[in-house]
Design a protein around this motif. Structure first.
Motif, mmCIF file in Angstrom:
data_model
loop_
_atom_site.group_PDB
_atom_site.id
_atom_site.type_symbol
_atom_site.label_atom_id
_atom_site.label_comp_id
_atom_site.label_asym_id
_atom_site.label_seq_id
_atom_site.Cartn_x
_atom_site.Cartn_y
_atom_site.Cartn_z
ATOM 1 N N HIS A 206 2.205 -21.112 1.173
ATOM 2 C CA HIS A 206 3.159 -20.174 1.675
ATOM 3 C C HIS A 206 3.298 -19.481 0.285
ATOM 4 O O HIS A 206 4.595 -18.904 -0.128
ATOM 5 C CB HIS A 206 4.431 -20.600 2.157
ATOM 6 N N SER A 207 2.514 -18.848 -0.502
ATOM 7 C CA SER A 207 2.533 -18.392 -1.995
ATOM 8 C C SER A 207 1.919 -17.059 -2.045
ATOM 9 O O SER A 207 1.934 -16.342 -3.124
ATOM 10 C CB SER A 207 2.036 -19.126 -2.909
ATOM 11 N N ALA A 208 1.302 -16.461 -0.940
ATOM 12 C CA ALA A 208 0.508 -15.322 -0.930
ATOM 13 C C ALA A 208 1.501 -14.073 -1.105
ATOM 14 O O ALA A 208 2.665 -14.093 -0.735
ATOM 15 C CB ALA A 208 0.023 -15.037 0.364
ATOM 16 N N THR A 209 1.487 -13.432 -2.112
ATOM 17 C CA THR A 209 1.901 -11.899 -2.482
ATOM 18 C C THR A 209 1.139 -10.739 -2.340
ATOM 19 O O THR A 209 1.112 -10.283 -1.193
ATOM 20 C CB THR A 209 2.619 -11.959 -3.838
ATOM 21 N N SER A 210 0.372 -10.143 -3.325
ATOM 22 C CA SER A 210 -0.051 -8.889 -3.175
ATOM 23 C C SER A 210 -1.529 -9.138 -3.147
ATOM 24 O O SER A 210 -2.437 -8.337 -2.687
ATOM 25 C CB SER A 210 0.514 -8.077 -4.158
ATOM 26 N N GLU B 84 -8.502 2.666 -7.090
ATOM 27 C CA GLU B 84 -7.768 3.859 -7.525
ATOM 28 C C GLU B 84 -6.519 4.247 -6.449
ATOM 29 O O GLU B 84 -5.611 4.411 -7.020
ATOM 30 C CB GLU B 84 -8.661 4.983 -7.617
ATOM 31 N N LYS B 85 -6.811 4.047 -5.335
ATOM 32 C CA LYS B 85 -5.787 4.399 -4.358
ATOM 33 C C LYS B 85 -6.062 3.863 -3.106
ATOM 34 O O LYS B 85 -6.994 3.624 -2.582
ATOM 35 C CB LYS B 85 -5.724 6.031 -4.258
ATOM 36 N N VAL B 86 -4.884 3.306 -2.209
ATOM 37 C CA VAL B 86 -4.848 2.588 -1.143
ATOM 38 C C VAL B 86 -3.951 3.352 -0.118
ATOM 39 O O VAL B 86 -2.810 3.407 -0.447
ATOM 40 C CB VAL B 86 -4.377 1.058 -1.135
ATOM 41 N N THR B 87 -4.497 3.916 0.875
ATOM 42 C CA THR B 87 -3.872 4.775 1.686
ATOM 43 C C THR B 87 -3.896 4.282 3.226
ATOM 44 O O THR B 87 -4.853 3.901 3.582
ATOM 45 C CB THR B 87 -3.887 6.380 1.424
ATOM 46 N N LEU B 88 -2.964 4.444 3.854
ATOM 47 C CA LEU B 88 -2.886 4.210 5.657
ATOM 48 C C LEU B 88 -3.563 5.550 5.995
ATOM 49 O O LEU B 88 -3.182 6.610 5.686
ATOM 50 C CB LEU B 88 -1.560 4.150 6.119
ATOM 51 N N ALA C 93 0.886 -1.115 0.082
ATOM 52 C CA ALA C 93 -0.060 0.120 -0.047
ATOM 53 C C ALA C 93 0.964 1.365 -0.059
ATOM 54 O O ALA C 93 0.733 2.351 -0.776
ATOM 55 C CB ALA C 93 -0.911 -0.033 1.048
ATOM 56 N N LYS C 94 1.771 1.144 0.806
ATOM 57 C CA LYS C 94 2.917 2.552 1.026
ATOM 58 C C LYS C 94 3.438 2.805 -0.282
ATOM 59 O O LYS C 94 3.819 3.894 -0.769
ATOM 60 C CB LYS C 94 3.762 2.243 2.192
ATOM 61 N N GLU C 95 3.874 1.487 -1.209
ATOM 62 C CA GLU C 95 4.592 1.842 -2.287
ATOM 63 C C GLU C 95 3.652 2.380 -3.760
ATOM 64 O O GLU C 95 4.095 2.724 -4.474
ATOM 65 C CB GLU C 95 5.303 0.497 -2.866
ATOM 66 N N GLY C 96 2.461 2.240 -3.191
ATOM 67 C CA GLY C 96 1.447 2.622 -4.247
ATOM 68 C C GLY C 96 1.212 1.300 -5.203
ATOM 69 O O GLY C 96 0.524 1.638 -6.227
ATOM 70 N N PHE C 97 1.504 0.240 -4.891
ATOM 71 C CA PHE C 97 1.494 -0.838 -5.870
ATOM 72 C C PHE C 97 -0.080 -1.044 -6.123
ATOM 73 O O PHE C 97 -0.453 -1.353 -7.215
ATOM 74 C CB PHE C 97 1.934 -2.345 -5.041
ATOM 75 N N TYR C 98 -1.084 -1.063 -4.980
ATOM 76 C CA TYR C 98 -2.288 -1.336 -5.477
ATOM 77 C C TYR C 98 -3.060 -0.268 -6.301
ATOM 78 O O TYR C 98 -4.184 -0.446 -6.942
ATOM 79 C CB TYR C 98 -3.004 -1.234 -4.321
ATOM 80 N N ASN C 99 -2.646 1.209 -6.154
ATOM 81 C CA ASN C 99 -3.028 2.060 -7.068
ATOM 82 C C ASN C 99 -3.237 1.545 -8.652
ATOM 83 O O ASN C 99 -2.215 1.404 -9.388
ATOM 84 C CB ASN C 99 -2.261 3.331 -6.878
#
Length: 196
Positions: free
Chosen positions: A117-121, A183-187, A56-62
């Motif tokens: 043990h394969s979960a990523t994003s 669109e955006k995921v933010t803390l 989320a902090k890296e903006g990956f989900y946006n």
């Protein structure tokens, strides 16, 4: 309408098991269909929450999408762009199922392959109680899916997403006809200290 009302009631009842912990991190997920707020549970799933927050902090989900929607099961997203291209991810994380949290209506869990043990994003939000996804033991058929948070606002948005029409596109099934974009995921920052 009745289905939405029952889902909301079930959600409220199921949250009693989570407890109200103000220190838990919350994230706002802005989608093309509205805002969803998640409360994460680091006490139960520390590595999973850390992993999700890093993405989320890296903006990956946006700009990613909910690419898999099954009305009486779950909505899944966090890994594909609108043209169904899979984004490059970091190394998988260790499965943290059996942590006391279960796949109830409104909870969020990690998606994975057959390898526990394969979960990523990628993650999914349960839209019904999915008991068959819960941890039942260490075996590959029993280990279930790691729950790491819950929806605390925007269940109506989740229900709107679960109700969209879907189609198959190439190897992908249950893809929304009309793209549902994250669109955006933010803390969400903690409340500022009171003014002196």
């Amino acid at each position: 309408m009745l289905r939405t009302l029952l889902a909301t009631l079930t959600l409220c009842l199921s949250f009693m098991s989570f407890g109200a912990q103000a220190q838990n991190p919350q994230v706002e997920m802005r989608t093309s269909m509205g805002v969803i707020v998640l409360e994460l549970q680091p006490e139960n799933a520390p590595e999973t929450v850390k992993n999700f927050l890093q993405y989320a902090k890296e903006g990956f989900y946006n700009g990613t999408i909910f690419h898999r929607v099954i009305a009486d099961f779950m909505i899944q997203g966090g890994g594909f762009t609108a043209d169904l291209q899979q984004k490059k991810v970091r190394d998988p994380i260790k499965h943290e199922g059996g942590n006391g949290l279960t796949n109830q209506v409104g909870t969020v869990a990690m998606a994975r392959t057959a390898d526990p043990h394969s979960a990523t994003s990628q993650f999914f939000i349960n839209v019904v109680d999915n008991q068959m996804l819960n941890f039942r033991g260490p075996g590959p058929q029993e280990i279930g899916y790691t729950v790491f948070g819950r929806v605390i606002k925007g269940l109506d948005v989740v229900n709107k997403i679960r109700s969209v029409d879907t189609v198959s596109k190439g190897p992908h099934q249950n893809v929304p006809v009309q793209t549902v974009t994250i669109e955006k995921v933010t803390l969400i920052d903690a409340k500022p200290p009171a003014k002196k």
